[in-house]
Design an enzyme around this catalytic site. Structure first.
Site, PDB file in Angstrom:
ATOM      1  N   SER A   1       0.806  -1.227   0.000  1.00  0.00           N
ATOM      2  CA  SER A   1       0.000   0.000   0.000  1.00  0.00           C
ATOM      3  C   SER A   1       0.832   1.267   0.000  1.00  0.00           C
ATOM      4  CB  SER A   1      -0.898   0.043   1.236  1.00  0.00           C
ATOM      5  OG  SER A   1      -1.780  -1.031   1.251  1.00  0.00           O
TER       6      SER A   1
ATOM      7  N   THR B   1      -6.761   6.768   7.330  1.00  0.00           N
ATOM      8  CA  THR B   1      -6.528   5.671   6.388  1.00  0.00           C
ATOM      9  C   THR B   1      -7.891   5.114   5.995  1.00  0.00           C
ATOM     10  OG1 THR B   1      -5.414   3.551   6.054  1.00  0.00           O
ATOM     11  CG2 THR B   1      -6.277   3.966   8.251  1.00  0.00           C
TER      12      THR B   1
ATOM     13  N   ARG C   1      -6.102   9.069 -10.362  1.00  0.00           N
ATOM     14  CA  ARG C   1      -6.864   9.231  -9.119  1.00  0.00           C
ATOM     15  C   ARG C   1      -5.938   9.649  -7.969  1.00  0.00           C
ATOM     16  NH1 ARG C   1      -6.783   6.952  -3.687  1.00  0.00           N
ATOM     17  NH2 ARG C   1      -8.886   6.977  -2.878  1.00  0.00           N
TER      18      ARG C   1
HETATM   19  C1  SD4 Z   1      -6.422   6.425  -0.347  1.00  0.00           C
HETATM   20  N1  SD4 Z   1      -6.530   6.611   2.051  1.00  0.00           N
HETATM   21  O1  SD4 Z   1      -5.688   6.583  -1.307  1.00  0.00           O
HETATM   22  C2  SD4 Z   1      -5.814   5.980   0.957  1.00  0.00           C
HETATM   23  C3  SD4 Z   1      -5.841   4.493   0.996  1.00  0.00           C
HETATM   24  C4  SD4 Z   1      -5.450   3.873   2.286  1.00  0.00           C
HETATM   25  O2  SD4 Z   1      -4.504   2.103   3.344  1.00  0.00           O
HETATM   26  O3  SD4 Z   1      -5.574   4.414   3.352  1.00  0.00           O
HETATM   27  N2  SD4 Z   1      -4.972   2.672   2.233  1.00  0.00           N
HETATM   28  O4  SD4 Z   1      -7.639   6.564  -0.412  1.00  0.00           O
END
Ligand code: SD4
Length: 328
Positions: free
Chosen positions: A85, A238, A215
């Site tokens: 991630s 998050t 995005r």
């Molecule tokens: C997002 N908040 O790009 C982030 C994704 C995330 O662990 O928190 N992933 O929307």
């Protein structure tokens, strides 16, 4: 079993079982009884980020600056190919590009951010350069990459074989359905409070897996993915960024603390705001917040069970399960 759950089961660090909000609020306040040794402290989203808080602690425990601590901390998952991630090894967008978002704030209210940045392993350090070396707050895409290269950052391929394989598997159906806590939501948001009571925050991510090309989520947006104010404290988010962007969640948490709320109450308010405005999307998606105030008190709360976080304070690096609005 997903990797986070496995991690939690295997972890040697203590964890508090998820309880209801009232139970947690009481528990969080138990951390507050000996305020005198509450500094320094660092909090980060998601249990697997114990190595990140350990790197931050190294800076904090030797009298370093909170800003240096959060940068050093979040660079750990950025360079970890196993973290899908964040940074290197992050899952790509639906066209196979790894695009990164990050932001940082210091104790003076300075802020720097990059988004839709490709080919640079440490977007957080580019965000810091934006903050320190330009008159701007945010650089995106090609401009952010050019700036990074001019600053001496190396251009690299961030798509690992594992991430490519995951993308190829995904392409078979090409269905984009974020699922609560199943997709690895290991974005790191981190807030540190140093011995001199300075607050800083950082957030870095590769965003949602297989997102549309271009995005941008909440993570690089000051006030959404992260916000820090040295008079009050800091917060980070998050989960599904679209829900955090629409509510400017981290700013809301800090403003609640400014009005006197305990960090735990403040994060609960931000989650409840999302749930009341977007009830349907709340049924299907996770968002979690962490917060820390100037006294070293903290809070963490998710929409759904499964959100966990790391707190390094009083010499102990521990993973905790956050309470949540909804039950299993
Ligand atoms: C997002 N908040 O790009 C982030 C994704 C995330 O662990 O928190 N992933 O929307």
């Amino acid at each position: 079993m997903n990797s986070r759950r496995k991690f939690l089961q295997n972890t040697l660090f203590g964890s508090i079982a998820a309880g209801n909000a009232a139970f947690w609020a009481k528990t969080a306040e138990q951390f507050d009884h000996s305020a005198k040794d509450a500094l320094p402290a660092v909090i980060a989203t998601w249990g697997p980020n114990v190595k990140a808080t350990a790197a931050a602690w190294q800076v904090l425990s030797t009298g370093g600056r909170a800003l240096d601590a959060v940068e050093a901390g979040v660079r750990v998952p950025e360079a970890d190919p196993a973290d899908t991630s964040v940074g290197y090894g992050g899952l790509p967008d639906r066209d196979g590009n790894v695009t990164l978002d990050a932001c940082i704030m210091d104790e003076f209210g300075n802020a720097g951010s990059v988004s839709f940045l490709q080919h640079i392993m440490h977007p957080i350090s580019v965000a810091r350069r934006v903050m320190e070396k330009t008159p701007h707050v945010m650089l995106v895409g090609e401009g952010a990459l050019q700036f990074a290269l001019n600053e001496g950052f190396k251009k690299e391929n961030l798509l690992t074989d594992n991430a490519r394989k995951a993308w190829e598997d995904w392409k078979v159906k090409s269905e984009y359905k974020p699922q609560i806590n199943v997709e690895r939501h290991d974005t790191i948001g981190m807030i540190a409070l140093d011995k001199q009571q300075r607050i800083a925050g950082a957030c870095t991510t590769s965003g949602l897996a297989f997102k549309m090309h271009g995005r941008v989520g909440d993570s690089p947006v000051i006030g959404a993915g992260m916000f820090a104010d040295n008079e009050v404290g800091g917060a980070a988010a998050t989960g599904l960024g679209e829900l955090v962007l629409r509510t400017l969640g981290s700013f809301l948490v800090v403003e609640e603390m400014r009005r006197g709320a305990h960090p735990q109450k403040a994060v609960e308010t931000a989650v409840k705001r999302i749930a009341s405005k977007y009830p349907e999307q709340t049924n299907e998606n996770q968002v979690g917040f962490i917060a820390m105030d100037k006294k070293g008190r903290h809070g963490a709360f998710g929409i759904h069970p499964g959100f966990n976080y790391v707190l390094y304070q009083r010499g102990e690096n521990k993973v905790f399960e956050a309470a949540s609005l909804k039950s299993r």
